[in-house]
Design an enzyme around this catalytic site. Structure first.
Site, PDB file in Angstrom:
ATOM      1  CD  GLU A  39      -6.613  -1.118  -3.992  1.00  0.00           C
ATOM      2  OE1 GLU A  39      -6.554  -0.443  -2.926  1.00  0.00           O
ATOM      3  OE2 GLU A  39      -7.587  -1.821  -4.300  1.00  0.00           O
ATOM      4  CG  HIS A  81      -5.984   0.668   0.545  1.00  0.00           C
ATOM      5  ND1 HIS A  81      -6.530  -0.563   0.312  1.00  0.00           N
ATOM      6  CD2 HIS A  81      -5.522   0.638   1.837  1.00  0.00           C
ATOM      7  CE1 HIS A  81      -6.400  -1.317   1.397  1.00  0.00           C
ATOM      8  NE2 HIS A  81      -5.786  -0.586   2.342  1.00  0.00           N
ATOM      9  CD  GLU A 107      -8.999   4.035  -1.030  1.00  0.00           C
ATOM     10  OE1 GLU A 107      -8.353   3.793  -2.072  1.00  0.00           O
ATOM     11  OE2 GLU A 107      -9.610   3.136  -0.401  1.00  0.00           O
TER      12      GLU A 107
END
Length: 909
Positions: free
Chosen positions: A735, A788, A872
């Site tokens: 990530e 993220h 996200e």
């Protein structure tokens, strides 16, 4: 014509009848009191009345202050050495050498002569000549001459005194004794009764007060006395055998009987008691700077009952107890100066005589004659008496000389002020405060006067009044300022005139709004403020002897609005001429950039500098410059884009600096002050002109940071995780790497659109959650966006789509560094909108599943002070979605959508 009256006979008769037991010594008229070598060197000072200094040796300096008065008969001086300055004294001007003591062991000689120009030289006389001056020349061939020895400079180096002469049958002058001279000139020719009457008979006024002739003959047998006198006279030379007639001898006897003498002696510093003198002769010293410490006074040959009383004013004691008839008054041997005296006759003597007396006083020289118990000398001035003269005068007769200024007391300055809502206050004097302190009340008017002036002259003063400026000067208790107009006094000037200005300095200070007590000003200098709209609230005024120390600090007695001066370097024009106080420097309407600036302060009453920094094209903010130094560039064609200006030191306590700029596209922006940014940053806009001004602290208008400074919107991008924290991992991807890849693409897009972009990290490095917020808060961006990628946390998943978060308060997770802003409603509202706008743009651009927005107590959202969102972008552990997330094309779609959402947000805020 020969003298007609043989007064010597009367004196002899008087001495036979009235013998005295008084033992009084006198100096002979030609006695030489100068024991100095006639060849001794001395300072010859040609003096023009100006202040001069003479180095007497390596340590001692003689300071000449000026003439003591308009007669130019003495000069005011004082000595200074390694111990400091000593008392002021007077120095005689004349033809003779004077002696000046500069230490216990060393004296110097000097002579002062008036001159149009100043010159001082130490001379050693070589050539000496005797000069004779005829004092008296009589018809009988007798004469008196004074013989003085002078050097080649015309200076009297020795006074030989008086020489008495007669002329013989060959008309040759022959030296005779004083007794012979007196005898020759007291003989009278009885054939001329008119001349005898003229010489021997007292005035009618005196005769009225004398005993009658019958009374005299009862006390003295004139026939017997005259017979004795005739016998003695007949034994002298034939030329002088004439006998005084009986009636004339009686009259001469009366004259002798009615001439009492006032005798006095003084105790002189270092010399002890001097020999007595009488009837106006000088007792003490002149030109030697020696103090009298005590006196003794008595009457000799009093022809009436009564005596003399006297008291002295002595340093440290004040007026002493009254003494009489030869007793000591003063403090002999205690090294205390006499400063004043009062003398008075008593009994019948007071009915028939006035007693006059005058003093020679340090600095002032001879004062006027006082009489009959009045004070003579000084009081409150710390001035020594150096000599005294005393005379008896028949009652009501003229004084021996001027009676002006026989007694000088310390003068006083009195003043009263008119205070806001209070009115006129009672008079105060000599340094007392008039006005108020701590009540914020303005003075509106003032009256000032002098009392006990020892010299001629006035006190003049002028005030600076609100909206009026400096008024014309008034004097001696007149009103300066206003009454009933509610106008503040802002400044004042006070000065003395006439002889008062020669002997005194006038000091004054004011308590001014904002500044409190300013320093002491003197002699017409301005005190207070001008151009600052500050009220005077109180004042103190003091008289000080000329040249003495000020009553306190003299720094910053007057505060005038200082001037800020500046010049700019303009594209194709170079340096422009200086302008000041709010004027424009630069150009408008010509599209020419400012490239550099110089700023300085003049007339600053307080310590401190003016400092400034500029934002330069391609460089950014540079370090501070100050006080006329260049900030910017010359010859590099680089534009100034913004500026910050501030004051330091006491200047910053009392003034604000205001400035505004003319910026490309915007025109004149709003005013900034005291270090605020003015201009633009990140917009590539040139400065074209600037205005700068100083304003008294707190009196300027309010300013707006957003109106004074235009800054490109700034975004703080936070690629999540990194370094030792890889975040979620799947399919060989982390990530942290995907977050950084997308963040860099967003960074480039935003910069291309003119935004300022900050990054929490630009490489695979670790940064804690709290440090990310700290870094953002320090940079103070407009928004915070944390990027993220999602994960379910275990194996593969079917979960997919995009979701965004804003901050939602949870009491279980209190803020660490953002207690003021974490739950601020405005921040939460903007954060929610930011998350929603970016979410919608990302979903529309990618057709990904819309998982919506939600509130969470995430650390970076809680601790960051500006509107913040956490994105996200998809699930890394969803195989199908991961295949898209790792491609550059999909990342470009996400990055552009994030940039569009941010831009849409900035269109609203």
């Amino acid at each position: 014509m020969r003298k007609k009256v043989l007064l010597l006979v009367a004196v002899m008769v008087f001495s036979l009848v009235f013998p005295t037991n008084l033992n009084v010594g006198y100096a002979t008229e030609n006695g030489d009191t100068d024991e100095l070598d006639i060849a001794s060197s001395y300072y010859f000072i040609y003096y023009n009345g100006e202040k001069q200094d003479i180095n007497l040796n390596e340590e001692v300096v003689l300071h000449l202050n000026g003439w003591t008065d308009d007669t130019q008969t003495s000069v005011q001086g004082y000595l200074s050495d390694k111990l400091g300055d000593h008392e002021v004294f007077s120095m005689n001007v004349g033809e003779e050498r004077e002696q000046l003591s500069i230490s216990n062991e060393e004296n110097v000689l000097y002579r002062i002569a008036p001159s149009e120009s100043y010159k001082a030289e130490q001379v050693e006389p070589v050539t000496f000549t005797d000069q004779a001056t005829v004092v008296t020349e009589n018809d009988n061939g007798t004469s008196i001459e004074e013989i003085k020895t002078v050097d080649e400079y015309g200076t009297i180096v020795h006074n030989q005194g008086l020489t008495y002469y007669s002329t013989d049958e060959n008309q040759q002058k022959t030296v005779i004794t004083k007794a012979e001279y007196d005898a020759l000139n007291l003989v009278t020719d009885p054939s001329s009764s008119e001349d005898a009457e003229e010489t021997a008979t007292p005035s009618e006024e005196v005769i009225e007060e004398l005993p009658t002739e019958d009374k005299v003959e009862e006390e003295i047998d004139p026939d017997a006395s005259l017979e004795k006198a005739e016998t003695e006279e007949s034994t002298s030379t034939e030329e002088h055998t004439t006998v005084m007639p009986k009636a004339e001898a009686s009259r001469a006897l009366k004259a002798a009987v009615v001439n009492p003498s006032i005798n006095y002696s003084s105790y002189v510093e270092g010399s002890k008691w001097q020999l007595p003198v009488k009837d106006g002769e000088l007792s003490g010293t002149s030109g030697q700077s020696k103090r009298l410490e005590a006196v003794k006074i008595f009457i000799e040959n009093a022809n009436y009952s009564g005596g003399v009383t006297y008291k002295t004013h002595v340093q440290g004691y004040g007026w002493m107890t009254e003494e009489k008839d030869g007793a000591i008054s003063g403090a002999p041997g205690e090294n205390k100066r006499m400063e004043a005296i009062q003398i008075e006759l008593t009994g019948e003597m007071a009915k028939h005589y006035d007693i006059y007396y005058r003093l020679h006083v340090q600095t002032f020289g001879w004062l006027g004659w006082a009489k009959n118990g009045a004070s003579a000398g000084t009081e409150g001035l710390s001035k020594r008496v150096e000599a005294v003269e005393i005379k008896l005068v028949e009652k009501g007769a003229k004084a021996p000389g001027s009676t002006d200024k026989s007694f000088i007391t310390k003068p006083s300055v009195t003043y009263s002020t008119h205070v806001q809502t209070i009115g006129w206050q009672p008079n105060v004097a000599d340094g007392e405060m008039s006005g108020t302190s701590g009540q914020s009340k303005r003075l509106e008017g003032i009256k000032i006067d002098l009392e006990n002036k020892p010299y001629s002259g006035n006190i003049e003063y002028s005030t600076h009044v609100q909206n009026i400026g400096w008024q014309n000067a008034v004097s001696n208790g007149e009103l300066s300022g206003t009454s009933g107009q509610s106008k503040r006094l802002e400044g004042i000037r006070i000065n003395l005139t006439g002889d008062m200005a020669k002997h005194y300095d006038i000091y004054y200070r004011v308590h001014a709004q904002t500044y409190g007590w300013l320093g002491w000003a003197k002699n017409g200098a301005s005190a207070g403020t001008e151009g600052l709209s500050k009220r005077v609230e109180a004042i103190e005024i003091v008289l000080v002897e000329k040249g003495a120390k000020a009553p306190g600090s003299t720094s910053t007695s007057f505060v005038k609005k200082p001037t800020v001066t500046y010049s700019t370097h303009v594209q194709t024009k170079g340096w422009l001429s200086n302008v000041t106080n709010g004027a424009s420097s630069g150009t408008t309407g010509q599209s020419k950039r400012l490239e550099a600036i110089k700023i300085d302060l003049t007339d600053a009453a307080f310590s401190g500098d003016i400092v400034y920094s500029t934002h330069i094209q391609g460089t950014g903010w540079v370090t501070n410059s100050s006080n006329g130094d260049i900030s910017g560039t010359v010859g590099k064609s680089k534009r100034l884009e913004a500026i910050k200006i501030s004051l330091t030191g006491d200047m910053a306590k009392y003034f604000d600096v205001y400035y505004r700029v003319h910026s490309q596209s915007y025109g004149w922006l709003g005013w900034a002050k005291n270090g605020m940014e003015a201009g633009s940053e990140g917009l590539s806009k040139r400065l074209e002109a600037i205005q700068i001004k100083l304003v008294p602290k707190g009196s300027g208008s309010s300013v707006s940071a957003t109106k004074a400074f235009k800054k490109a919107k700034s975004v703080f991008l936070d690629p999540g995780h990194g370094g030792s924290d890889p975040g979620a991992m799947a399919g060989g991807y982390t990530e942290a790497a995907l977050n950084l890849a997308v963040a860099k693409k967003v960074e480039k897009l935003l910069k291309d659109r003119g935004y300022i972009v900050y990054m929490s990290r630009t490489s695979d490095t670790y940064l804690s959650l709290l440090d990310r917020s700290k870094k953002a808060n320090a940079l103070n961006p407009d928004i915070f966006v944390s990027i993220h990628h999602n994960s379910t946390g275990s194996g593969s998943t079917t979960a997919s789509g995009i979701e965004s978060y804003y901050y939602k308060y949870n009491p279980a997770y209190p803020s660490v560094i953002n207690s003021d802003k974490h739950n601020d409603p405005n921040r939460v509202m903007k954060s929610t909108l930011l998350a929603d706008l970016i979410q919608n743009e990302m979903v529309n651009a990618t057709d990904a599943t819309n998982r919506g927005i939600d509130g969470e107590t995430l650390a970076v959202l809680r601790e960051t002070a500006v509107p913040a969102t956490l994105l996200e972008l998809g699930f890394i552990n969803n195989t199908a979605e991961r295949k898209k997330l790792v491609t550059s094309s999909y990342q470009n779609k996400l990055a552009e959508a994030i940039a569009d959402g941010i831009e849409e947000y900035f269109e609203r805020f």
